[in-house]
Motif scaffolding. Sequence first.
Motif, PDB file in Angstrom:
ATOM      1  N   PHE A  96      10.967  13.242  -1.859  1.00 26.93           N
ATOM      2  CA  PHE A  96       9.672  12.670  -1.494  1.00 26.93           C
ATOM      3  C   PHE A  96       9.151  11.716  -2.564  1.00 26.93           C
ATOM      4  O   PHE A  96       8.427  10.765  -2.251  1.00 26.93           O
ATOM      5  CB  PHE A  96       8.666  13.794  -1.234  1.00 26.93           C
ATOM      6  N   PHE A  97       9.513  11.956  -3.812  1.00 25.08           N
ATOM      7  CA  PHE A  97       9.152  11.016  -4.873  1.00 25.08           C
ATOM      8  C   PHE A  97       9.764   9.647  -4.584  1.00 25.08           C
ATOM      9  O   PHE A  97       9.092   8.613  -4.696  1.00 25.08           O
ATOM     10  CB  PHE A  97       9.641  11.550  -6.214  1.00 25.08           C
ATOM     11  N   CYS A  98      11.031   9.632  -4.208  1.00 23.19           N
ATOM     12  CA  CYS A  98      11.709   8.367  -3.891  1.00 23.19           C
ATOM     13  C   CYS A  98      11.149   7.743  -2.621  1.00 23.19           C
ATOM     14  O   CYS A  98      10.958   6.522  -2.542  1.00 23.19           O
ATOM     15  CB  CYS A  98      13.208   8.604  -3.737  1.00 23.19           C
ATOM     16  N   GLY A  99      10.871   8.591  -1.610  1.00 26.25           N
ATOM     17  CA  GLY A  99      10.358   8.059  -0.349  1.00 26.25           C
ATOM     18  C   GLY A  99       8.977   7.444  -0.496  1.00 26.25           C
ATOM     19  O   GLY A  99       8.727   6.323  -0.015  1.00 26.25           O
ATOM     20  N   VAL A 100       8.079   8.148  -1.164  1.00 27.35           N
ATOM     21  CA  VAL A 100       6.729   7.616  -1.378  1.00 27.35           C
ATOM     22  C   VAL A 100       6.781   6.412  -2.315  1.00 27.35           C
ATOM     23  O   VAL A 100       6.081   5.416  -2.104  1.00 27.35           O
ATOM     24  CB  VAL A 100       5.808   8.708  -1.947  1.00 27.35           C
ATOM     25  N   GLY A 101       7.627   6.490  -3.345  1.00 33.11           N
ATOM     26  CA  GLY A 101       7.778   5.357  -4.258  1.00 33.11           C
ATOM     27  C   GLY A 101       8.282   4.121  -3.535  1.00 33.11           C
ATOM     28  O   GLY A 101       7.810   2.993  -3.788  1.00 33.11           O
ATOM     29  N   ALA A 102       9.229   4.315  -2.621  1.00 35.41           N
ATOM     30  CA  ALA A 102       9.723   3.185  -1.827  1.00 35.41           C
ATOM     31  C   ALA A 102       8.616   2.608  -0.966  1.00 35.41           C
ATOM     32  O   ALA A 102       8.507   1.380  -0.799  1.00 35.41           O
ATOM     33  CB  ALA A 102      10.891   3.640  -0.958  1.00 35.41           C
ATOM     34  N   GLY A 103       7.753   3.483  -0.420  1.00 35.09           N
ATOM     35  CA  GLY A 103       6.630   3.000   0.378  1.00 35.09           C
ATOM     36  C   GLY A 103       5.654   2.182  -0.448  1.00 35.09           C
ATOM     37  O   GLY A 103       5.136   1.158   0.017  1.00 35.09           O
ATOM     38  N   ILE A 104       5.406   2.616  -1.676  1.00 35.42           N
ATOM     39  CA  ILE A 104       4.531   1.848  -2.568  1.00 35.42           C
ATOM     40  C   ILE A 104       5.121   0.475  -2.844  1.00 35.42           C
ATOM     41  O   ILE A 104       4.413  -0.543  -2.861  1.00 35.42           O
ATOM     42  CB  ILE A 104       4.309   2.622  -3.878  1.00 35.42           C
ATOM     43  N   CYS A 105       6.430   0.430  -3.052  1.00 27.45           N
ATOM     44  CA  CYS A 105       7.088  -0.868  -3.269  1.00 27.45           C
ATOM     45  C   CYS A 105       6.961  -1.767  -2.050  1.00 27.45           C
ATOM     46  O   CYS A 105       6.763  -2.987  -2.179  1.00 27.45           O
ATOM     47  CB  CYS A 105       8.566  -0.644  -3.593  1.00 27.45           C
ATOM     48  N   VAL A 106       7.064  -1.188  -0.865  1.00 30.91           N
ATOM     49  CA  VAL A 106       6.909  -1.981   0.367  1.00 30.91           C
ATOM     50  C   VAL A 106       5.523  -2.614   0.409  1.00 30.91           C
ATOM     51  O   VAL A 106       5.366  -3.809   0.712  1.00 30.91           O
ATOM     52  CB  VAL A 106       7.140  -1.088   1.601  1.00 30.91           C
ATOM     53  N   VAL A 107       4.502  -1.832   0.095  1.00 31.59           N
ATOM     54  CA  VAL A 107       3.124  -2.346   0.141  1.00 31.59           C
ATOM     55  C   VAL A 107       2.919  -3.436  -0.910  1.00 31.59           C
ATOM     56  O   VAL A 107       2.410  -4.524  -0.617  1.00 31.59           O
ATOM     57  CB  VAL A 107       2.117  -1.194  -0.077  1.00 31.59           C
ATOM     58  N   VAL A 108       3.334  -3.166  -2.148  1.00 29.34           N
ATOM     59  CA  VAL A 108       3.085  -4.105  -3.243  1.00 29.34           C
ATOM     60  C   VAL A 108       3.884  -5.395  -3.059  1.00 29.34           C
ATOM     61  O   VAL A 108       3.348  -6.509  -3.199  1.00 29.34           O
ATOM     62  CB  VAL A 108       3.425  -3.448  -4.594  1.00 29.34           C
ATOM     63  N   LEU A 109       5.168  -5.267  -2.743  1.00 25.44           N
ATOM     64  CA  LEU A 109       6.007  -6.458  -2.626  1.00 25.44           C
ATOM     65  C   LEU A 109       5.649  -7.290  -1.406  1.00 25.44           C
ATOM     66  O   LEU A 109       5.716  -8.528  -1.454  1.00 25.44           O
ATOM     67  CB  LEU A 109       7.481  -6.048  -2.572  1.00 25.44           C
ATOM     68  N   ASN A 110       5.242  -6.626  -0.318  1.00 25.08           N
ATOM     69  CA  ASN A 110       4.787  -7.397   0.837  1.00 25.08           C
ATOM     70  C   ASN A 110       3.454  -8.078   0.569  1.00 25.08           C
ATOM     71  O   ASN A 110       3.160  -9.126   1.145  1.00 25.08           O
ATOM     72  CB  ASN A 110       4.661  -6.488   2.064  1.00 25.08           C
ATOM     73  N   LEU A 111       2.657  -7.492  -0.314  1.00 23.55           N
ATOM     74  CA  LEU A 111       1.391  -8.112  -0.677  1.00 23.55           C
ATOM     75  C   LEU A 111       1.618  -9.458  -1.353  1.00 23.55           C
ATOM     76  O   LEU A 111       0.875 -10.419  -1.128  1.00 23.55           O
ATOM     77  CB  LEU A 111       0.603  -7.180  -1.601  1.00 23.55           C
ATOM     78  N   PHE A 112       2.652  -9.564  -2.166  1.00 24.11           N
ATOM     79  CA  PHE A 112       2.905 -10.786  -2.931  1.00 24.11           C
ATOM     80  C   PHE A 112       3.965 -11.697  -2.307  1.00 24.11           C
ATOM     81  O   PHE A 112       3.902 -12.918  -2.463  1.00 24.11           O
ATOM     82  CB  PHE A 112       3.323 -10.422  -4.357  1.00 24.11           C
ATOM     83  N   PHE A 113       4.946 -11.107  -1.625  1.00 27.72           N
ATOM     84  CA  PHE A 113       6.084 -11.919  -1.181  1.00 27.72           C
ATOM     85  C   PHE A 113       6.358 -11.862   0.317  1.00 27.72           C
ATOM     86  O   PHE A 113       7.173 -12.628   0.812  1.00 27.72           O
ATOM     87  CB  PHE A 113       7.361 -11.474  -1.911  1.00 27.72           C
ATOM     88  N   GLY A 114       5.709 -10.971   1.037  1.00 30.97           N
ATOM     89  CA  GLY A 114       6.043 -10.816   2.448  1.00 30.97           C
ATOM     90  C   GLY A 114       4.821 -10.884   3.343  1.00 30.97           C
ATOM     91  O   GLY A 114       3.893 -11.649   3.111  1.00 30.97           O
ATOM     92  N   SER A 115       4.834 -10.028   4.356  1.00 25.64           N
ATOM     93  CA  SER A 115       3.749  -9.996   5.335  1.00 25.64           C
ATOM     94  C   SER A 115       3.084  -8.634   5.311  1.00 25.64           C
ATOM     95  O   SER A 115       3.761  -7.600   5.281  1.00 25.64           O
ATOM     96  CB  SER A 115       4.285 -10.288   6.739  1.00 25.64           C
ATOM     97  N   LEU A 116       1.765  -8.620   5.337  1.00 29.84           N
ATOM     98  CA  LEU A 116       1.031  -7.360   5.306  1.00 29.84           C
ATOM     99  C   LEU A 116       1.045  -6.645   6.642  1.00 29.84           C
ATOM    100  O   LEU A 116       0.582  -5.499   6.737  1.00 29.84           O
ATOM    101  CB  LEU A 116      -0.415  -7.620   4.886  1.00 29.84           C
TER     102      LEU A 116
END
Length: 249
Positions: A96-116
């Motif tokens: 779950f640490f990896c899963g939630v961490g991956a979700g945080i990366c999705v939010v942060v990286l989409n904020l700067f480089f992708g689509s929200l």
Amino acid sequence: MNHMTTGVKWLLIVNSVLFVVYFLSARTVLGDFFLLLGLVPRSVLSSFAIWQLFTYMFLHSPLGFGHILMNMLSLWMFGTPLESIWGTRRFLQFYFFCGVGAGICVVVLNLFFGSLDTRTIGASGAIYGTLMAFGILFPKVTTYFFGLFPIEARWMVIIIGAIVFLSSLGDSGGAVSHFAHLGGLVFGYIWLRFNLGHKAKIRTDWRGDLQQRYKDWKLRRAKKKFQVYLKRHGSSTQDKRGGPGDWIQ
């Protein structure tokens, strides 16, 4: 491994049951409820839908069976050895640490480089973290890349990591969330690099650890004193053949 470990078994069951329910209700009102469980960066940032960082891991695309089959097969292959050596509690914490961490990366990286407004579902982030841990802890175990090419686990992780990193550079909300894969790898490495699974033990057993270190220090000190004593008296020691006792170190 010769048996199905408890944590992996329940993850397989929960993911499979939710997939069947989602598959059967995709075009109903219940299907709309499942949409709220997928990870949408805009919902997390503006509506504080924090639960999506956790719930998205248990959903898989209802359009086909390939998504969940690959994830569950990888979970069984790489998760079972990890749980066997870590135990169920630590393995689930890591997962779950990896899963939630991956979700945080999705939010942060989409904020700067992708689509929200992209919607991410699937356990791939946690699975990639599991793959990272397997490659580090079992580096020379032979695996089959794409099910065809025999390769050591460490090299497979390096190759997959390079592919995911390069793919994430062009990730713009397509069918595959490379940001989630990259986040899973990164957080899996962070967990192992900083030994996060043992922090609770260090906090609760620090007195016993200090006592053990003190006992080890006293034992080493006694050994040194004994060696000095033997060296001082060793020159007058004779062995059974009458020779000098220079065998004493």
